[in-house]
Design a protein around this motif. Structure first.
Motif, PDB file in Angstrom:
ATOM      1  N   MET A   1     -94.605 -28.095  31.147  1.00  0.00           N
ATOM      2  CA  MET A   1     -95.268 -26.814  31.130  1.00  0.00           C
ATOM      3  C   MET A   1     -95.217 -26.190  29.753  1.00  0.00           C
ATOM      4  O   MET A   1     -96.082 -25.413  29.398  1.00  0.00           O
ATOM      5  N   SER A   2     -94.244 -26.553  28.985  1.00  0.00           N
ATOM      6  CA  SER A   2     -94.093 -26.035  27.651  1.00  0.00           C
ATOM      7  C   SER A   2     -95.272 -26.419  26.762  1.00  0.00           C
ATOM      8  O   SER A   2     -95.739 -25.610  25.970  1.00  0.00           O
ATOM      9  N   ALA A   3     -95.761 -27.645  26.900  1.00  0.00           N
ATOM     10  CA  ALA A   3     -96.905 -28.097  26.110  1.00  0.00           C
ATOM     11  C   ALA A   3     -98.162 -27.339  26.512  1.00  0.00           C
ATOM     12  O   ALA A   3     -98.989 -26.953  25.675  1.00  0.00           O
ATOM     13  N   THR A   4     -98.307 -27.104  27.808  1.00  0.00           N
ATOM     14  CA  THR A   4     -99.469 -26.357  28.300  1.00  0.00           C
ATOM     15  C   THR A   4     -99.407 -24.915  27.811  1.00  0.00           C
ATOM     16  O   THR A   4    -100.413 -24.349  27.383  1.00  0.00           O
ATOM     17  N   GLY A   5     -98.234 -24.322  27.851  1.00  0.00           N
ATOM     18  CA  GLY A   5     -98.050 -22.947  27.372  1.00  0.00           C
ATOM     19  C   GLY A   5     -98.363 -22.836  25.894  1.00  0.00           C
ATOM     20  O   GLY A   5     -98.990 -21.890  25.450  1.00  0.00           O
ATOM     21  N   ALA A   6     -97.901 -23.828  25.135  1.00  0.00           N
ATOM     22  CA  ALA A   6     -98.159 -23.823  23.699  1.00  0.00           C
ATOM     23  C   ALA A   6     -99.647 -23.961  23.426  1.00  0.00           C
ATOM     24  O   ALA A   6    -100.205 -23.299  22.541  1.00  0.00           O
ATOM     25  N   ALA A   7    -100.309 -24.820  24.208  1.00  0.00           N
ATOM     26  CA  ALA A   7    -101.751 -25.019  24.042  1.00  0.00           C
ATOM     27  C   ALA A   7    -102.502 -23.727  24.363  1.00  0.00           C
ATOM     28  O   ALA A   7    -103.440 -23.337  23.666  1.00  0.00           O
ATOM     29  N   LEU A   8    -102.066 -23.056  25.424  1.00  0.00           N
ATOM     30  CA  LEU A   8    -102.710 -21.795  25.802  1.00  0.00           C
ATOM     31  C   LEU A   8    -102.490 -20.718  24.742  1.00  0.00           C
ATOM     32  O   LEU A   8    -103.401 -19.960  24.423  1.00  0.00           O
ATOM     33  N   ARG A   9    -101.268 -20.692  24.216  1.00  0.00           N
ATOM     34  CA  ARG A   9    -100.991 -19.716  23.158  1.00  0.00           C
ATOM     35  C   ARG A   9    -101.831 -20.013  21.918  1.00  0.00           C
ATOM     36  O   ARG A   9    -102.358 -19.107  21.273  1.00  0.00           O
ATOM     37  N   GLY A  10    -101.988 -21.274  21.581  1.00  0.00           N
ATOM     38  CA  GLY A  10    -102.820 -21.664  20.443  1.00  0.00           C
ATOM     39  C   GLY A  10    -104.279 -21.293  20.670  1.00  0.00           C
ATOM     40  O   GLY A  10    -104.970 -20.802  19.771  1.00  0.00           O
TER      41      GLY A  10
END
Length: 90
Positions: free
Chosen positions: A1-10
């Protein structure tokens, strides 16, 4: 989920940056619009002033032409009258 969160933040950051650029462009265009509207107002005022001057000049010109036509008629009448008087007085 961390990668998805980072992608969303980006993605969110990219959207915010794009919105910021659009807002800056909108502000620039708003400034240009205000400037053009002011120029249009100045030009419309100048056109109105020139229209009044044109109207006044046309009215004056009509009066001058009328006065000249009156003088032309007077000269023609005097020329005609003096032409009739001179031969009769000989």
């Amino acid at each position: 989920m961390s990668a998805t969160g980072a992608a969303l933040r980006g993605h969110h950051a990219a959207l915010q940056e794009g919105l910021s650029e659009l807002r800056a462009r909108r502000d620039e265009l708003s400034g240009r619009i205000l400037s053009e509207e002011a120029e249009r107002g100045r030009l419309q005022a100048r056109i109105a002033m020139l229209s009044r001057r044109l109207s006044d000049t046309s009215e004056s010109l009509a009066g001058l032409r009328s006065a000249r036509a009156h003088i032309d008629r007077t000269i023609a009448e005097i020329d005609t009258a003096s032409g009739k008087v001179l031969p009769a007085s000989r």
